[in-house]
Design a protein around this motif. Structure first.
Motif, short mmCIF file in Angstrom:
data_model
loop_
_atom_site.label_atom_id
_atom_site.label_comp_id
_atom_site.label_asym_id
_atom_site.label_seq_id
_atom_site.Cartn_x
_atom_site.Cartn_y
_atom_site.Cartn_z
N CYS A 444 0.65 -1.47 -0.21
CA CYS A 444 -0.14 -0.14 0.03
C CYS A 444 1.04 0.78 0.07
N LEU A 445 0.52 2.30 -1.08
CA LEU A 445 1.09 3.44 -1.05
C LEU A 445 -0.24 4.38 -0.23
N ARG A 446 0.54 5.21 0.78
CA ARG A 446 -0.57 6.15 1.55
C ARG A 446 0.01 7.23 1.47
N LYS A 447 -0.73 8.57 2.25
CA LYS A 447 -0.59 9.88 2.34
C LYS A 447 -1.54 9.76 3.20
N LEU A 483 5.35 -4.39 -8.06
CA LEU A 483 4.27 -3.32 -8.13
C LEU A 483 4.88 -1.90 -8.38
N THR A 484 4.88 -1.10 -9.57
CA THR A 484 6.28 0.39 -9.14
C THR A 484 4.74 1.27 -9.11
N CYS A 485 5.08 2.42 -8.35
CA CYS A 485 4.06 3.44 -7.83
C CYS A 485 5.04 4.36 -8.28
N PHE A 486 4.01 5.70 -8.96
CA PHE A 486 5.25 6.67 -10.18
C PHE A 486 3.76 8.00 -9.64
N GLY A 487 4.65 8.52 -10.23
CA GLY A 487 4.10 10.07 -9.72
C GLY A 487 4.35 10.78 -10.98
N VAL A 494 8.53 1.01 -4.92
CA VAL A 494 8.35 -0.32 -6.77
C VAL A 494 8.51 -1.43 -4.91
N PHE A 495 7.12 -2.19 -5.38
CA PHE A 495 6.99 -3.04 -4.08
C PHE A 495 7.17 -4.51 -5.28
#
Length: 523
Positions: A444-447, A483-487, A494-495
């Protein structure tokens, strides 16, 4: 006078004048060996009215005549050093943190009761008396009870606190209290038992870290090499396509010029014929206007001859020219475009996920198009379902991936607090262990509070993400286990995991009114 000084911790009896009971001031020695302050011994003799001579106040030895007083250099030196230490002076290294306060040699230990630094030689009397000894660098105040100021001798196991003897009568009265030496021995035993495990764990972690670093370098090198190769291939493809287009454009221009040349010739011929016909028509119009018979007949011969010439125009046929056709060449380019388009679609697989109504928490409302999850202030009337989250405000997608590559984007502009990622389809949906990133089955990516972090298996990794992004992209490569997270087209995290087991995109929304939206990607 006391036999010791709390300021410097030195036995001062040998340096004390027996007359004034103070540390020597200008010490002098008598023939019998006893020392006194010069003023003290002179005053003592003047106060005595004895005809027998001068008497030693200590041993009572009589000197027939007044002896000449000589300074005791050794005692004076010792006194000077001790006075400097007491005053905080810097006139030597006596009494420093690394020197014996008796002989100025290298200090081995500090005696806690006597508060003195001792070398190995002068340490023995303290050892024989059973005094507590510590390393020279240890401060005495750290070894005293903060409440009573007494030496720390006990350890309370219930409160895990250090204490002095006076502390036993207070709140520690019914507690399990042992000597600090026993607690020290027990704790060392516990640590000794854990030490091999810690050492082995360090070796394993160091080995894994080395492998990760090696894999990171290999990945970077491999990626860099692949990018360089693709760059060269891209340049080659562009060069070939541009050359093909230029070649076809030149061929088109050549055929165009050939056809335009033929059309120009045909146009000139037809324009000439049209001009001749205009002249013939004009001649006929003039003949029709001559009403007098003789004049008309006289010019009829020329008119008829001209009409015979004009009759030839009706038999002239324009030769059809070939139509310019580049469909074959265009088809080749279309094939190349289609090939690349299918390749990109295969990599991106940009179909937007849709949300699963049966998994949504009762405070999560799903939009009609199944793309938006909104956190509500009250519970929605969702029916009971085994897949429904009952503890966290979460929802998963209906899509389930276990192979291939998949890409999706999430719009978060309407939510300040959120969590986005994936979870195994087998992850539990009930209880506090079902939070995204809080277990081994979710990533999980969180803010939260304008700070970003990555979570997996209840472990948090802080991320430095400048700005306030409205969209985040997620690229799932099941075979590679990434699982790569981009912004903003920038890799944020990268998970890595076993993503050949079925996984689902998932959303966690905090804060009433906040919403998160799966973006519809147009191919």
């Amino acid at each position: 006078m006391a036999s010791s000084s709390s300021d410097i911790g030195v036995n001062l009896d040998a340096l004390t004048c027996s007359v004034c009971l103070q540390i020597y001031k200008e010490p002098v020695a008598l023939p019998c060996g006893h020392s006194f302050c010069r003023v003290c011994i002179e005053t003592y003799w003047e106060s005595k009215e004895e005809d027998t001579g001068c008497v030693c106040p200590n041993c009572r030895e009589v000197f027939p005549q007044k002896t000449k007083l000589k300074k005791n250099v050794t005692v004076a030196h010792l006194v000077d050093n001790i006075v400097n230490v007491k005053k905080g002076g810097t006139g030597g290294t006596w009494g420093t943190e690394s020197h014996c306060e008796v002989c100025n040699g290298e200090a081995a230990k500090r005696c806690v009761p006597c508060e003195i630094l001792c070398c190995e030689k002068h340490l023995k009397p303290h050892q024989q008396k059973g005094h507590k000894l510590v390393d020279p660098g240890v401060k005495i105040e750290e070894l005293r009870c903060t409440e009573h100021g007494k030496p720390i001798q006990l350890y309370c196991k219930d409160d895990e606190s250090l204490m002095c003897l006076m502390c036993t009568g207070g709140e520690h009265q019914d507690h399990k209290v042992v000597a600090v030496e026993i607690a020290h021995s027990e704790l060392k035993g516990v640590l000794a038992a854990k030490y091999p495990h810690v050492s082995q764990s360090m070796e394993r972690v160091a080995s894994q870290l080395q492998q990760v670093q090696k894999e990171k370098e290999q990945t970077e090198n491999s990626s860099r090499d692949a990018e360089d190769r693709l760059e060269e291939k891209g340049k080659l493809v562009c060069k070939l396509v541009n050359e093909s287009v230029d070649l076809m454009k030149r061929e088109i221009n050549k055929r165009k010029m050939e056809k335009l040349s033929l059309l120009g010739k045909q146009r000139e011929k037809l324009e000439q014929q049209l001009e001749d016909l205009r002249q013939g028509k004009s001649t006929m119009d003039t003949a029709f206007q001559k009403m007098e018979a003789v004049s008309f007949l006289q010019g009829s011969k020329d008119v008829l001859k001209m009409l015979e010439t004009m009759s030839d125009f009706t038999s002239v046929k324009r030769t059809p020219l070939p139509v310019l056709d580049f469909s074959k060449e265009e088809k080749n380019l279309d094939g190349l475009i289609t090939l690349n388009k299918k390749f990109l679609e295969k990599i991106q697989n940009g179909r937007s996920p849709s949300l699963d109504q049966n998994s949504a928490h009762r405070r999560i409302k799903i939009s009609g198009d199944l793309r938006t999850a909104t956190r509500t202030g009250t519970e929605n009337q969702h029916p009971e379902h085994p897949d429904r989250f009952d503890f966290y405000e979460q929802v998963v997608s209906r899509d389930c991936f276990s192979s291939g590559r998949h890409y999706w984007e999430v719009d978060v502009r309407s939510s300040r607090l959120w969590g986005i990622g994936i979870c195994l389809n087998s992850m539990g949906r009930k209880g506090w262990e079902s939070g995204l990133g809080e277990n081994p089955e979710s990533w999980c990516l969180r803010k939260h509070n304008n700070k970003f972090s990555a979570h997996h298996n209840d472990r948090r990794t802080s991320l430095s993400i400048p700005g306030d992004h409205e969209r985040f992209g997620f690229f799932l490569d099941c075979e590679a286990g990434e699982l790569t997270c981009f912004g903003d087209s920038r890799v944020l995290h990268v998970f890595r995991g076993n993503f050949t087991d079925p996984v689902k995109p998932a959303i966690w929304v905090w804060g009433d009114g906040g919403s998160v939206h799966f973006v519809h990607l147009v191919k």
